[in-house]
Design an enzyme around this catalytic site. Sequence first.
Site, PDB file in Angstrom:
ATOM      1  N   LYS A 110       0.819  -1.210   0.000  1.00  0.00           N
ATOM      2  CA  LYS A 110       0.000   0.000   0.000  1.00  0.00           C
ATOM      3  C   LYS A 110       0.857   1.267   0.000  1.00  0.00           C
ATOM      4  O   LYS A 110       0.345   2.352  -0.252  1.00  0.00           O
ATOM      5  CB  LYS A 110      -0.959   0.002   1.189  1.00  0.00           C
ATOM      6  CG  LYS A 110      -2.059  -1.055   1.031  1.00  0.00           C
ATOM      7  CD  LYS A 110      -3.130  -0.902   2.094  1.00  0.00           C
ATOM      8  CE  LYS A 110      -4.248  -1.922   1.902  1.00  0.00           C
ATOM      9  NZ  LYS A 110      -3.814  -3.309   2.202  1.00  0.00           N
TER      10      LYS A 110
HETATM   11  C1  LIG Z   1      -4.470  -4.438   1.654  1.00  0.00           C
HETATM   12  C2  LIG Z   1      -3.767  -5.751   1.645  1.00  0.00           C
HETATM   13  C3  LIG Z   1      -4.171  -6.827   0.815  1.00  0.00           C
HETATM   14  C4  LIG Z   1      -5.408  -6.756  -0.066  1.00  0.00           C
HETATM   15  O1  LIG Z   1      -5.287  -5.855  -1.118  1.00  0.00           O
HETATM   16  P1  LIG Z   1      -6.574  -5.349  -1.906  1.00  0.00           P
HETATM   17  O2  LIG Z   1      -6.098  -4.330  -2.861  1.00  0.00           O
HETATM   18  O3  LIG Z   1      -7.496  -4.788  -0.862  1.00  0.00           O
HETATM   19  O4  LIG Z   1      -7.179  -6.541  -2.579  1.00  0.00           O
HETATM   20  C5  LIG Z   1      -3.417  -7.976   0.821  1.00  0.00           C
HETATM   21  N1  LIG Z   1      -2.333  -8.107   1.616  1.00  0.00           N
HETATM   22  C6  LIG Z   1      -1.932  -7.111   2.434  1.00  0.00           C
HETATM   23  C7  LIG Z   1      -0.753  -7.329   3.298  1.00  0.00           C
HETATM   24  C8  LIG Z   1      -2.627  -5.895   2.482  1.00  0.00           C
HETATM   25  O5  LIG Z   1      -2.216  -4.920   3.320  1.00  0.00           O
END
Ligand SMILES: *Cc1c(COP(=O)(O)O)cnc(C)c1O
Length: 433
Positions: A107
């Site tokens: 993210k």
């Molecule tokens: C947010 C997140 C996900 C999921 O990603 P999306 O874009 O919501 O499908 C998977 N793994 C981790 C570690 C995350 O922080």
Amino acid sequence: MKYYSTNKKVSGVSLQDAVVKGLAEDKGLFMPDVIKALPQSFFDNIENMTFQEMSYVVADAFFGEDVEAEALKKIVYDTLSFDVPLVHVTDNIYSLELYHGPTLAFKDVGGRFMSRLLGYFIQKQGEKDVKVLVATSGDTGSAVANGFLGVEGIHVYVLYPKGLVSPIQECQFTTLGQNITSIEVEGTFDDCQALVKSAFMDAELNAKMKLTSANSINVARFLPQAFYYFYAYAQLKKLGKADQMVVCVPSGNFGNITAGLFGKRMGLPVKRFIAANNRNDIFLQYIRTGEYSPRPSVATIANAMDVGDPSNFARVLDLYGASHSDIAAEIAAVSYTDEQISDTLRSCKAETSYLLDPHGACGYQALKEGLHVGEVGVFLETAHPAKFLETVENIIGEKVEIPAKLQEFMKGTKQSTPMTKDFASFKGYLMGV
Ligand SMILES: *Cc1c(COP(=O)(O)O)cnc(C)c1O
């Protein structure tokens, strides 16, 4: 580029408005009018480009009409100032490690890009004091806060549920200071989200201050996630293994995988995708039955994927004209229980010495079970295993080394403002800052 809403009642929205608003007025998600295909020459030469160079080409296709070239280049280069290595794990399976950024999870890419793009627009408008409100159950808060740290003209308020985020997650946004304020809410994540929503709807607050959101459905957070799919391809191509690339994405709100689907629309040669879920298997049920039936999420050890109504599903439907057969032809789905995730993590470590995190474990297992002859699989390793320290240590029965970056956060002093979950007190607080 203009943006329309997946609910089709809103269209012709500028990038700037789409970024500042986040969600369309008809409650739909913004989609670009056009997804530009990149020329064959780009793919012919992609393995000779740096991550930043190829990402700029991708960013230019989406944002080039609305952001000056030099500024966009700076935003891209600034965002991608950490490595995204493709690591061979076993047989035909590779891990794309997306966790070498400031908060050790993927993210970071969207968080940083959005903060800089929003900063660019705010500066252009001559705004001086914009408040970004973000509710978090753990990971989003840290990525957004670190992305916005030090960005001029913007102050971020991170609302999080007291006692319900892990100490490691908490220190990643409560120790920053500067233009980041953490608000510890006596309540749940849903209460935090309700406070943010009420603030956006409150006329008096909005008359007094400029409020904006930084949630994961924002186009500026979601689209830049396409970058690393291109980089995965480029790295596999260098190895001569990119002809039948399958990408497996551990998925919760489906923003990450949707960005990959955009990449494919731009011409990126991905043979097919696999969406890996924990027990929250709404997408798997959709693929099986053609029925989309959201339901309340259940808690799992891969908690960033505990989502019962994936917000970006609306974008997936829109991309494929709501055709179930077209979606099922390009995206396979799997779901794993906590026990299966633990077994995978443990056996992968024992057999290959590669340490997965609980989310990446879903991706790895899906490739182990689902790759066809001749295919090469890449799973996105979405977070560093140390972010889920206790869980991972309990599973493997060993200590996990904590990266220096994380240790730095843990040394900082926690600063947060306590808040009840009732809106009057939050409003009073904001009116007073
Ligand atoms: C947010 C997140 C996900 C999921 O990603 P999306 O874009 O919501 O499908 C998977 N793994 C981790 C570690 C995350 O922080």
